[in-house]
Design a protein around this motif. Structure first.
Motif, mmCIF file in Angstrom:
data_model
loop_
_atom_site.group_PDB
_atom_site.id
_atom_site.type_symbol
_atom_site.label_atom_id
_atom_site.label_comp_id
_atom_site.label_asym_id
_atom_site.label_seq_id
_atom_site.Cartn_x
_atom_site.Cartn_y
_atom_site.Cartn_z
ATOM 1 N N GLN A 112 -29.817 -28.895 53.148
ATOM 2 C CA GLN A 112 -28.927 -29.747 53.930
ATOM 3 C C GLN A 112 -28.757 -29.188 55.332
ATOM 4 O OE1 GLN A 112 -25.208 -30.508 52.041
ATOM 5 N NE2 GLN A 112 -25.082 -32.532 52.952
ATOM 6 N N ASN A 114 -27.299 -30.062 59.474
ATOM 7 C CA ASN A 114 -26.423 -30.883 60.326
ATOM 8 C C ASN A 114 -26.701 -30.399 61.746
ATOM 9 O OD1 ASN A 114 -22.794 -31.541 60.353
ATOM 10 N ND2 ASN A 114 -24.472 -32.691 61.196
ATOM 11 N N GLU A 115 -27.342 -31.245 62.529
ATOM 12 C CA GLU A 115 -27.858 -30.799 63.817
ATOM 13 C C GLU A 115 -26.996 -31.285 64.983
ATOM 14 O OE1 GLU A 115 -30.313 -28.574 64.845
ATOM 15 O OE2 GLU A 115 -29.068 -29.111 66.555
ATOM 16 N N GLU A 149 -19.264 -42.520 60.966
ATOM 17 C CA GLU A 149 -20.567 -41.898 60.696
ATOM 18 C C GLU A 149 -20.895 -41.891 59.206
ATOM 19 O OE1 GLU A 149 -21.321 -37.897 62.171
ATOM 20 O OE2 GLU A 149 -23.430 -38.077 61.605
ATOM 21 N N ILE A 150 -22.086 -42.383 58.889
ATOM 22 C CA ILE A 150 -22.603 -42.356 57.506
ATOM 23 C C ILE A 150 -23.554 -41.159 57.393
ATOM 24 C CG2 ILE A 150 -24.093 -43.580 55.860
ATOM 25 C CD1 ILE A 150 -23.191 -46.185 57.134
ATOM 26 N N GLY A 151 -23.440 -40.398 56.306
ATOM 27 C CA GLY A 151 -24.347 -39.252 56.105
ATOM 28 C C GLY A 151 -24.073 -38.149 57.114
ATOM 29 N N ASN A 157 -21.335 -33.849 64.218
ATOM 30 C CA ASN A 157 -21.590 -34.790 65.324
ATOM 31 C C ASN A 157 -20.438 -35.784 65.518
ATOM 32 O OD1 ASN A 157 -24.072 -33.832 66.333
ATOM 33 N ND2 ASN A 157 -25.087 -34.602 64.487
ATOM 34 N N CYS A 206 -18.500 -40.203 56.160
ATOM 35 C CA CYS A 206 -18.760 -40.003 54.733
ATOM 36 C C CYS A 206 -20.113 -39.332 54.546
ATOM 37 C CB CYS A 206 -18.751 -41.339 53.984
ATOM 38 S SG CYS A 206 -20.282 -42.276 54.142
ATOM 39 N N ASP A 207 -20.292 -38.792 53.362
ATOM 40 C CA ASP A 207 -21.595 -38.244 52.958
ATOM 41 C C ASP A 207 -21.610 -38.190 51.434
ATOM 42 O OD1 ASP A 207 -23.916 -36.428 54.538
ATOM 43 O OD2 ASP A 207 -23.754 -36.075 52.375
ATOM 44 N N MET A 208 -22.807 -38.354 50.850
ATOM 45 C CA MET A 208 -22.935 -38.228 49.395
ATOM 46 C C MET A 208 -22.650 -36.788 48.965
ATOM 47 S SD MET A 208 -24.469 -41.055 48.067
ATOM 48 C CE MET A 208 -25.811 -40.707 46.967
ATOM 49 N N SER A 278 -27.733 -40.637 61.636
ATOM 50 C CA SER A 278 -28.927 -39.967 62.146
ATOM 51 C C SER A 278 -29.607 -39.225 60.999
ATOM 52 C CB SER A 278 -28.565 -38.996 63.274
ATOM 53 O OG SER A 278 -27.653 -38.015 62.860
ATOM 54 N N VAL A 279 -30.902 -39.498 60.839
ATOM 55 C CA VAL A 279 -31.761 -38.854 59.837
ATOM 56 C C VAL A 279 -31.117 -38.923 58.442
ATOM 57 C CG1 VAL A 279 -33.353 -36.919 59.497
ATOM 58 C CG2 VAL A 279 -32.375 -37.304 61.753
ATOM 59 N N VAL A 280 -30.733 -40.117 58.064
ATOM 60 C CA VAL A 280 -30.043 -40.353 56.790
ATOM 61 C C VAL A 280 -30.765 -41.433 55.982
ATOM 62 C CG1 VAL A 280 -27.918 -41.271 55.748
ATOM 63 C CG2 VAL A 280 -27.771 -39.731 57.716
ATOM 64 N N TYR A 283 -33.274 -41.224 53.112
ATOM 65 C CA TYR A 283 -32.863 -40.693 51.807
ATOM 66 C C TYR A 283 -32.194 -41.757 50.942
ATOM 67 C CZ TYR A 283 -33.597 -36.361 54.361
ATOM 68 O OH TYR A 283 -34.154 -35.374 55.119
HETATM 69 C C1 LIG Z 1 -30.793 -34.675 57.031
HETATM 70 S S1 LIG Z 1 -29.064 -34.781 56.739
HETATM 71 C C2 LIG Z 1 -28.538 -35.362 58.331
HETATM 72 C C3 LIG Z 1 -27.101 -35.026 58.587
HETATM 73 C C4 LIG Z 1 -26.531 -35.544 59.901
HETATM 74 N N1 LIG Z 1 -26.558 -36.989 59.938
HETATM 75 C C5 LIG Z 1 -27.255 -34.985 61.107
HETATM 76 O O1 LIG Z 1 -27.947 -35.744 61.819
HETATM 77 O O2 LIG Z 1 -27.157 -33.777 61.364
HETATM 78 C C6 LIG Z 1 -28.953 -36.236 55.712
HETATM 79 C C7 LIG Z 1 -27.559 -36.422 55.097
HETATM 80 O O3 LIG Z 1 -27.477 -37.761 54.584
HETATM 81 C C8 LIG Z 1 -26.704 -37.741 53.381
HETATM 82 N N2 LIG Z 1 -27.009 -39.013 52.672
HETATM 83 C C9 LIG Z 1 -28.209 -39.441 52.193
HETATM 84 N N3 LIG Z 1 -28.103 -40.676 51.675
HETATM 85 C C10 LIG Z 1 -26.816 -41.068 51.844
HETATM 86 C C11 LIG Z 1 -26.090 -42.263 51.532
HETATM 87 N N4 LIG Z 1 -26.664 -43.314 50.928
HETATM 88 N N5 LIG Z 1 -24.775 -42.320 51.855
HETATM 89 C C12 LIG Z 1 -24.169 -41.262 52.448
HETATM 90 N N6 LIG Z 1 -24.811 -40.111 52.772
HETATM 91 C C13 LIG Z 1 -26.112 -40.005 52.476
HETATM 92 C C14 LIG Z 1 -27.149 -36.449 52.718
HETATM 93 O O4 LIG Z 1 -26.222 -36.011 51.753
HETATM 94 C C15 LIG Z 1 -27.276 -35.510 53.941
HETATM 95 O O5 LIG Z 1 -26.067 -34.811 54.182
#
Ligand SMILES: C[S@@+](CC[C@H](N)C(=O)[O-])C[C@H]1O[C@@H](n2cnc3c(N)ncnc32)[C@H](O)[C@@H]1O
Length: 361
Positions: A112, A114-115, A149-151, A157, A206-208, A278-280, A283
């Motif tokens: 995991q 977080n950038e 923000e999602i994910g 950020n 939020c985040d999973m 971003s970058v979510v 997944y």
């Molecule tokens: C590569 S990290 C990017 C984190 C952050 N957005 C950033 O740019 O630094 C991807 C994140 O997305 C979350 N994630 C993936 N699918 C998701 C979903 N359906 N709903 C919420 N979070 C999700 C993961 O748990 C992970 O923390």
């Protein structure tokens, strides 16, 4: 063993330390050495869970915790310097001593990151959204932003307005006293007035798998997955975590679409609500993506000039260059203005970035 070699190849150009460690560990796995004990129970894990990076991150975590003083000498994040020829000889006793703890970490952890550097693209995108939404409602000043923000991972950020940004032409914007100062390699500029400060009036996330960066465990978790050779990235992360501790914003454990539906049910007037990820999205399974699109479409249909809605995303898209198949585009949609823009393209970590505004279908 092959997954370790794959991970070693992936690290080669940016992390000689991880690449050397992973190659030696792959050889050790083949020989039935101590790495076999450390990886017990994870042998059948899918390649997508990147067992090699979970292994390297867990070893890094021991180093950051001060539990591997003999190995720390190789790790730049704690002031060390890699000596390739000695790395494995120094790593092997650490693996033997901490095999049980490492095995538990590797089995429990997901890679995991977080950038914080992605905040620069976010900042520019938010300024564009705030200005265009204001213009569409006949206002002279950019609207304040409500950021959803999602994910968000650790939520680093959620403070783009609290970072400082410096461009190579001497321009700076944001907070020049912030513990996070980003020296940006930008080509072009966002079509927005960088001299007007961004106002973030409200934030939620939020985040999973949220990471609570106000705890030492959360800090260590995110820090361990920064490649140990990338010292400036590591320092940037520490600055962003320090800032988060002074200005905490909870990241709710939830799947994006469901959480977004609840958030968008609360209306916010005289500000632009911006849904950001971003970058979510890569997944999220197709069903979740479809749900997310439906939630957004329903909210977009209700957006008004006084309560506008935007979607701002920074996600990988397949390009035409076989040597570099993915590019990261910053895209913006704005309702009810009906604006849909490609704002620019950057590398995965957010910088360098090229601003190149054009219509996006
Ligand atoms: C590569 S990290 C990017 C984190 C952050 N957005 C950033 O740019 O630094 C991807 C994140 O997305 C979350 N994630 C993936 N699918 C998701 C979903 N359906 N709903 C919420 N979070 C999700 C993961 O748990 C992970 O923390």
């Amino acid at each position: 063993m092959e997954l370790f070699r794959d991970a070693a190849r992936g690290c080669q150009s940016h992390s000689p330390l991880n690449a050397t460690l992973l190659r030696a560990a792959a050889d050790d796995l083949a020989a039935g050495g101590v790495t076999t004990k450390v990886m017990a129970g994870s042998e059948l894990d899918r390649g997508g869970t990147v067992p090699g990076l979970r292994f390297a991150g867990s070893v890094h975590r021991l180093v950051l915790e001060g539990k591997a003083p003999g190995l720390a000498r190789h790790y730049p994040t704690v002031g060390g310097h890699l000596e390739r020829d000695r790395l494995w000889a120094d790593a092997e006793p650490v693996l033997a001593e901490h095999a049980d703890k490492l095995r538990a970490m590797i089995r429990a952890n997901v890679v995991q990151t977080n950038e914080p550097a992605r905040s620069a693209a976010l900042y520019g995108g938010l300024l564009v959204a705030a200005e265009r939404a204001a213009k569409h409602s006949g206002r002279a000043r950019p609207l304040p932003v409500r950021l959803l923000e999602i994910g968000a991972s650790g939520g680093l950020n959620l403070r783009p307005h609290l970072f400082g940004y410096r461009l190579d032409d001497g321009t700076s914007f944001g907070d020049n006293a912030s513990p996070v100062q980003l020296d940006l390699a930008w080509t072009g500029r966002p079509r927005a007035n960088l001299a007007i400060p961004l106002i973030v009036a409200d934030r939620a996330a939020c985040d999973m798998n949220p990471v609570d960066v106000t705890t030492e465990d959360g800090r260590r978790h995110l820090s361990s997955f920064v490649w140990p050779d990338q010292v400036s990235r590591y320092r940037r992360l520490q600055g962003a975590i320090d800032l988060a501790q002074d200005d905490p914003v909870p990241v709710h454990r939830a799947e994006g679409s469901e959480w977004l539906r609840d958030q968008l049910a609360k209306s916010a007037t005289d500000m632009v609500t911006v849904v950001w990820h971003s970058v979510v999205w890569q997944y999220a399974p197709p069903r979740e993506r479809a749900r997310g699109r439906a939630v957004l479409a329903a909210a977009a249909a209700k957006a008004t000039k006084d309560a506008p809605l935007a979607l701002l995303v920074f996600e990988p898209r397949r390009g035409n260059d076989p040597a570099d198949p993915y590019r990261f585009d910053l895209l913006l949609r704005l309702w009810p203005a009906g604006i849909s823009l490609h704002l620019g393209t950057g590398v995965g970590h957010g910088d360098p970035f090229t601003w190149d505004e054009r219509h996006w279908i």
